[in-house]
Motif scaffolding. Structure first.
Motif, PDB file in Angstrom:
ATOM      1  N   LEU A 160      65.196  14.525  14.723  1.00 42.57           N
ATOM      2  CA  LEU A 160      65.643  14.003  14.512  1.00 42.57           C
ATOM      3  C   LEU A 160      67.184  14.404  13.605  1.00 42.57           C
ATOM      4  O   LEU A 160      68.573  13.992  14.625  1.00 42.57           O
ATOM      5  CB  LEU A 160      65.812  12.212  13.715  1.00 42.57           C
ATOM      6  CG  LEU A 160      64.907  11.454  15.017  1.00 42.57           C
ATOM      7  CD1 LEU A 160      63.850  10.449  14.012  1.00 42.57           C
ATOM      8  CD2 LEU A 160      65.541  10.699  16.149  1.00 42.57           C
ATOM      9  N   VAL A 161      67.140  14.753  12.681  1.00 38.75           N
ATOM     10  CA  VAL A 161      67.676  15.762  12.315  1.00 38.75           C
ATOM     11  C   VAL A 161      68.395  16.846  12.695  1.00 38.75           C
ATOM     12  O   VAL A 161      69.958  16.602  12.608  1.00 38.75           O
ATOM     13  CB  VAL A 161      66.932  16.514  10.387  1.00 38.75           C
ATOM     14  CG1 VAL A 161      68.614  17.054   9.655  1.00 38.75           C
ATOM     15  CG2 VAL A 161      66.911  15.010   9.951  1.00 38.75           C
ATOM     16  N   GLY A 162      67.976  17.138  13.551  1.00 40.59           N
ATOM     17  CA  GLY A 162      68.264  18.814  13.983  1.00 40.59           C
ATOM     18  C   GLY A 162      69.816  17.475  15.244  1.00 40.59           C
ATOM     19  O   GLY A 162      70.357  18.647  15.782  1.00 40.59           O
ATOM     20  N   PHE A 163      68.992  16.543  16.115  1.00 40.43           N
ATOM     21  CA  PHE A 163      70.081  16.157  16.942  1.00 40.43           C
ATOM     22  C   PHE A 163      71.203  15.591  16.095  1.00 40.43           C
ATOM     23  O   PHE A 163      72.087  15.887  16.885  1.00 40.43           O
ATOM     24  CB  PHE A 163      68.953  14.852  17.758  1.00 40.43           C
ATOM     25  CG  PHE A 163      69.745  14.824  19.433  1.00 40.43           C
ATOM     26  CD1 PHE A 163      69.314  15.438  19.818  1.00 40.43           C
ATOM     27  CD2 PHE A 163      70.417  13.358  18.624  1.00 40.43           C
ATOM     28  CE1 PHE A 163      70.622  14.719  20.894  1.00 40.43           C
ATOM     29  CE2 PHE A 163      71.163  13.032  19.847  1.00 40.43           C
ATOM     30  CZ  PHE A 163      71.357  13.731  21.117  1.00 40.43           C
ATOM     31  N   GLY A 164      70.980  14.810  15.320  1.00 35.64           N
ATOM     32  CA  GLY A 164      71.937  14.454  14.255  1.00 35.64           C
ATOM     33  C   GLY A 164      72.989  15.544  13.473  1.00 35.64           C
ATOM     34  O   GLY A 164      74.085  15.252  14.034  1.00 35.64           O
ATOM     35  N   ASN A 165      72.822  16.394  13.159  1.00 32.56           N
ATOM     36  CA  ASN A 165      73.258  17.658  12.916  1.00 32.56           C
ATOM     37  C   ASN A 165      73.916  18.114  14.128  1.00 32.56           C
ATOM     38  O   ASN A 165      75.431  18.617  13.550  1.00 32.56           O
ATOM     39  CB  ASN A 165      72.379  19.015  12.571  1.00 32.56           C
ATOM     40  CG  ASN A 165      72.189  18.467  10.908  1.00 32.56           C
ATOM     41  OD1 ASN A 165      72.360  17.647  10.522  1.00 32.56           O
ATOM     42  ND2 ASN A 165      71.034  19.411  10.974  1.00 32.56           N
ATOM     43  N   ILE A 166      74.085  17.960  15.020  1.00 31.94           N
ATOM     44  CA  ILE A 166      74.541  18.453  16.334  1.00 31.94           C
ATOM     45  C   ILE A 166      75.549  16.850  17.335  1.00 31.94           C
ATOM     46  O   ILE A 166      77.047  16.907  16.594  1.00 31.94           O
ATOM     47  CB  ILE A 166      74.415  19.107  17.669  1.00 31.94           C
ATOM     48  CG1 ILE A 166      73.241  20.099  17.703  1.00 31.94           C
ATOM     49  CG2 ILE A 166      75.521  18.939  18.704  1.00 31.94           C
ATOM     50  CD1 ILE A 166      72.595  20.566  18.083  1.00 31.94           C
ATOM     51  N   ALA A 167      74.762  16.315  16.883  1.00 39.02           N
ATOM     52  CA  ALA A 167      75.733  14.927  17.723  1.00 39.02           C
ATOM     53  C   ALA A 167      76.705  13.866  16.496  1.00 39.02           C
ATOM     54  O   ALA A 167      78.624  13.833  17.082  1.00 39.02           O
ATOM     55  CB  ALA A 167      74.859  13.180  18.022  1.00 39.02           C
ATOM     56  N   ALA A 168      76.710  14.720  15.176  1.00 41.59           N
ATOM     57  CA  ALA A 168      77.865  13.786  13.854  1.00 41.59           C
ATOM     58  C   ALA A 168      78.926  14.220  14.321  1.00 41.59           C
ATOM     59  O   ALA A 168      79.287  13.942  13.287  1.00 41.59           O
ATOM     60  CB  ALA A 168      76.924  14.581  12.544  1.00 41.59           C
ATOM     61  N   PHE A 169      79.264  15.352  14.504  1.00 42.12           N
ATOM     62  CA  PHE A 169      79.766  16.619  13.793  1.00 42.12           C
ATOM     63  C   PHE A 169      80.785  17.204  15.725  1.00 42.12           C
ATOM     64  O   PHE A 169      81.343  17.489  15.697  1.00 42.12           O
ATOM     65  CB  PHE A 169      79.690  17.609  13.472  1.00 42.12           C
ATOM     66  CG  PHE A 169      79.112  18.095  12.428  1.00 42.12           C
ATOM     67  CD1 PHE A 169      80.264  17.807  11.743  1.00 42.12           C
ATOM     68  CD2 PHE A 169      78.482  17.492  11.851  1.00 42.12           C
ATOM     69  CE1 PHE A 169      80.157  17.727  10.026  1.00 42.12           C
ATOM     70  CE2 PHE A 169      77.964  17.322  10.835  1.00 42.12           C
ATOM     71  CZ  PHE A 169      78.362  17.287   9.498  1.00 42.12           C
ATOM     72  N   ILE A 170      79.809  15.545  16.821  1.00 44.71           N
ATOM     73  CA  ILE A 170      81.359  16.018  17.819  1.00 44.71           C
ATOM     74  C   ILE A 170      82.826  15.185  18.081  1.00 44.71           C
ATOM     75  O   ILE A 170      83.548  15.691  18.482  1.00 44.71           O
ATOM     76  CB  ILE A 170      80.415  15.608  18.968  1.00 44.71           C
ATOM     77  CG1 ILE A 170      79.240  16.248  19.546  1.00 44.71           C
ATOM     78  CG2 ILE A 170      81.106  14.963  20.292  1.00 44.71           C
ATOM     79  CD1 ILE A 170      78.559  15.555  20.965  1.00 44.71           C
ATOM     80  N   PRO A 171      82.964  13.962  17.086  1.00 46.33           N
ATOM     81  CA  PRO A 171      84.020  13.191  17.190  1.00 46.33           C
ATOM     82  C   PRO A 171      85.185  14.581  16.433  1.00 46.33           C
ATOM     83  O   PRO A 171      86.226  14.217  16.736  1.00 46.33           O
ATOM     84  CB  PRO A 171      83.754  12.354  16.367  1.00 46.33           C
ATOM     85  CG  PRO A 171      82.286  11.995  16.545  1.00 46.33           C
ATOM     86  CD  PRO A 171      81.549  13.631  16.250  1.00 46.33           C
ATOM     87  N   PHE A 172      84.186  15.750  15.518  1.00 45.74           N
ATOM     88  CA  PHE A 172      85.454  16.434  14.988  1.00 45.74           C
ATOM     89  C   PHE A 172      86.422  17.030  15.888  1.00 45.74           C
ATOM     90  O   PHE A 172      87.603  17.136  16.058  1.00 45.74           O
ATOM     91  CB  PHE A 172      85.395  17.101  14.094  1.00 45.74           C
ATOM     92  CG  PHE A 172      84.818  16.053  13.163  1.00 45.74           C
ATOM     93  CD1 PHE A 172      85.414  15.847  12.111  1.00 45.74           C
ATOM     94  CD2 PHE A 172      83.762  15.701  12.664  1.00 45.74           C
ATOM     95  CE1 PHE A 172      85.882  14.881  10.920  1.00 45.74           C
ATOM     96  CE2 PHE A 172      83.188  15.480  10.884  1.00 45.74           C
ATOM     97  CZ  PHE A 172      84.690  14.943  10.272  1.00 45.74           C
TER      98      PHE A 172
END
Length: 312
Positions: A67-79
């Motif tokens: 979940l951390v690995g996937f979240g590290n990518i998904a969380a910065f997509i909006p930027f």
């Protein structure tokens, strides 16, 4: 909606989302409360498994790290979407500034003891921003806001699937797996000749019938027998063997397995009894294998599996 008003809304969203991300990077998960217990700065410069995203089976029972690995990518997509909407920029310029910003934030995390500098995070965060920029390029092509949002959403899904597949291939290419089983009787002994050990025969141990598939080793009626094999300095392998005292034999004897003079396994009859055991030993490097059998102990299906890349 007026262009100026749209820009204000996007700027506000960007500002609040940035504060949200900064909160998670520096304050969430009780980070502030653990500062007094942290005494060392943590800098992880070498990436570790950043190419691995959760597989389909992992998604059914994801671990925290998945979940951390996937979240590290998904969380910065909006930027990757919001910044180009605010300022005209090329992909190279955007990614350069973004990576520099993440490096600064990761460094601050480590220096304030509110986290660690982790190159995995830098790469994953940057990958998320790149996905967002791609979604912006593919999605925001019309004047219809909702159509643009839908197109950007579809682009994100497609790009993430592409990254998922690409990361999976790279991870597989960079990960060693156990190769095929090689019975040691297929190797040469210390004299340079093939040595098959004792002829294969059925065993009965602990009331169970055992039918060896590859080889059987015993003292061959002698009090003690030693088998030696040359492994030619093989690297990274798993050595495995089965052993025990057959039911019809007295509880007498022992076994010893040594690699290059260092004993890795030793077991005596009072420990073995009439039960079968299986051992697997990881060897970083090995040149000479020595097996010593005393008394009534038998060993079978002795062999090794080398760690190999799938393309070897």
């Amino acid at each position: 909606m007026h262009l100026k008003q749209q820009r204000k809304i996007i700027f506000t969203i960007t500002l609040f989302y940035t504060l949200f991300i900064l909160y998670f990077m520096f304050l969430a998960f009780g980070r502030a409360g653990t500062v007094e217990f942290n005494t060392e700065y943590t800098f992880i410069f070498l990436p570790d498994d950043f190419f691995r995203l959760p597989g389909l089976s992992d998604l059914l029972h994801p671990t925290v790290m998945d979940l951390v690995g996937f979240g590290n990518i998904a969380a910065f997509i909006p930027f990757g979407i919001l910044i180009p909407l605010l300022y005209r920029t090329s992909f190279i310029r955007f990614m350069t500034l973004f990576i520099l910003s993440i490096l600064v934030l990761e460094t601050l995390q480590a220096l304030t003891l509110l986290g660690s500098f982790d190159m995995n995070d830098v790469i994953q965060n940057s990958m998320g921003a790149a996905v967002g920029f791609g979604a912006y390029k593919f999605g925001f092509r019309t004047k219809n806001v909702w159509r643009n949002i839908a197109a950007a959403g579809i682009s994100i899904v497609v790009l993430m699937i592409g990254i998922w597949g690409s990361f999976g291939l790279v991870d597989k290419a960079l990960t060693k797996e156990k190769g095929p089983f090689v019975a040691i009787n297929e190797l040469k002994d210390s004299t340079g000749n093939p040595s098959a050990g004792t002829k294969r025969y059925r065993l009965k141990i602990g009331g169970q019938d055992v039918e060896p598939q590859y080889n059987v080793y015993s003292a061959e009626g002698k009090n003690k027998k030693t088998y030696k094999y040359t492994l030619d300095n093989k690297e990274e392998m798993y050595f495995s063997l089965n052993y025990g005292i057959p039911d019809q034999k007295d509880l007498h004897g022992s076994i010893s397995v040594a690699i290059d003079g260092h004993e890795f396994l030793s077991a005596a009859a009072d420990y073995l009894r009439h039960e079968s055991y299986m051992s697997e030993i990881f060897l970083q490097q090995a040149n000479e294998l020595t097996i010593t059998i005393e008394g009534n102990v038998a060993m079978w299906d002795v062999g090794l599996r080398e760690m190999k890349y799938f393309w070897n």
